[in-house]
Scaffold this active site. Sequence first.
Site, short mmCIF file in Angstrom:
data_model
loop_
_atom_site.label_atom_id
_atom_site.label_comp_id
_atom_site.label_asym_id
_atom_site.label_seq_id
_atom_site.Cartn_x
_atom_site.Cartn_y
_atom_site.Cartn_z
CG HIS A 1 -1.55 1.15 1.63
ND1 HIS A 1 -1.37 2.34 1.53
CD2 HIS A 1 -3.12 0.96 0.88
CE1 HIS A 1 -2.87 3.12 1.77
NE2 HIS A 1 -3.96 2.08 0.96
CE LYS B 1 -7.03 -0.41 6.84
NZ LYS B 1 -7.94 0.05 5.03
CB CYS C 1 -3.69 2.89 -1.62
SG CYS C 1 -4.98 4.62 -2.11
N1 7TS Z 1 -1.27 -0.85 4.83
C1 7TS Z 1 -2.66 -1.59 4.19
C2 7TS Z 1 -2.00 -3.21 3.63
C3 7TS Z 1 -4.10 -1.20 4.27
O1 7TS Z 1 -4.54 -2.06 3.49
C4 7TS Z 1 -4.30 0.29 4.38
C5 7TS Z 1 -5.31 0.71 4.03
C6 7TS Z 1 -3.08 1.09 4.88
C7 7TS Z 1 -1.82 0.33 5.35
C8 7TS Z 1 -3.88 2.11 5.28
O2 7TS Z 1 -4.42 2.09 6.58
P1 7TS Z 1 -4.57 3.28 7.37
O3 7TS Z 1 -6.02 2.93 8.32
O4 7TS Z 1 -4.21 4.07 7.89
O5 7TS Z 1 -5.47 4.35 5.57
N2 7TS Z 1 -6.01 0.61 2.58
C9 7TS Z 1 -7.50 0.52 2.07
C10 7TS Z 1 -7.57 0.23 0.46
O6 7TS Z 1 -7.70 -0.85 1.32
N3 7TS Z 1 -9.33 1.00 1.10
O7 7TS Z 1 -9.24 1.98 1.97
C11 7TS Z 1 -8.02 1.94 2.29
#
Ligand code: 7TS
Length: 403
Positions: free
Chosen positions: A122, A225, A361
């Site tokens: 990501h 999540k 992303c």
């Molecule tokens: N790493 C992974 C593997 C992720 O899927 C996400 C968010 C993040 C980091 C970042 O997480 P945050 O909570 O700090 O934003 N993934 C996604 C997605 O797949 N669609 O929207 C957000």
Amino acid sequence: MLNTDEIRKEFPILGQKVHGKPLVYLDNAATTQKPQCVIDAISEVYCTINANVHRGVHHLSQVATEAMEQARTKVKEFIGAANRHEIIFTRGTTESINLVASSFGGTFLKSGDEVIISSVEHHSNIVPWQLLRDRIGISLRIIPLTADCRLDIEAYKGLFSERTKLVSVAHVSNVLGITNPVKEIIDIAHSHGVPVLVDGAQSTPHIKVNMQELDADFFAFSGHKVYAPTGIGVLYGKEKWLDAMQPYHGGGEMIKSVHFEKTTFNELPYKFEAGTPDYTGIIALGKALEWVESKGIENIAAHEHELTRYAVEQLRGIEGMRIFGEPDGAAVSFLVGDIHPADLGTILDHLGIAVRTGHHCAQPLMELLGIPGTVRASFAAYNTKEEVDTLIKGIERAVKMFA
Ligand code: 7TS
């Protein structure tokens, strides 16, 4: 076995209609919906115990502090950490990774050092390292993909040099829904004396993680999540690293004493928790993890795996279907014929079906796959086979429209 009928009743948002159709929420990898007990936990804080934590002798402040610290214990137990002070509260996975890039990077990395990441990361596990690269002159080595979209572990073994200082990899790909062999990745890195950061954003909601078994040096995840509110997340770090690392943010709470000439820093975990923490979010995160435990994460995982398996099987029956990799988790990414993912997503939305479309992303992964994006369906404890059927019917309808 999960009783999804009962579970769905706990999620008020799921009862609504979207564009006149019952909501089918399949965007859980982006964020999960919240059970009533988590929603109630938030309002309960403000109705009964709200006061700033860690600094008051008065009753409310003490109760709020205790509730927040109990949630830290819950997180410690949930991920099998050895110590409470190895649990640092952040805003989410993104901030947790930035913390490590900044504080571990600032303490241990210098120009010419190398950090290994993978092809499926990501953006939040790419850009912080690029910022560090631009700031101090490190370089990035990338674990390539095999033809079936898995991390190429043989190639990974060849990426190490005496300049390798850190490995940072996703536990589960948010695009492919494939679980990476992080235990093997960690063991290989440790055999070179290199620590590992695991991005657990997509594993923590679906896999029983245990820091003792995994032996990760750092582990990041997001509350939102895993049925908790937005804006709260966790960085686990081994004491030996956190102790040696410079602080991330400066401010209140992270200090022992401040003088204009010199400041000394607080003990762990507070050294990394500058300013008023989101204690409401932390308390609600504790509640969300209790909720997951009450259902059993193994039961949730088995339910989601079955939904994913069923979805993949049904999707394969659609002409022109292209599924990326073989998902073993709770998400599946696909394209149909030459229908643009955004067009498919829009048609599904009109049928009340929420899926994610685009690059998720993970633009470098899209480049490697040679596609602009995918449609992604991702599952949680409250999803049902009937919802998968609705998704399949929706896609079939879109295919007819574009034929
Ligand atoms: N790493 C992974 C593997 C992720 O899927 C996400 C968010 C993040 C980091 C970042 O997480 P945050 O909570 O700090 O934003 N993934 C996604 C997605 O797949 N669609 O929207 C957000």
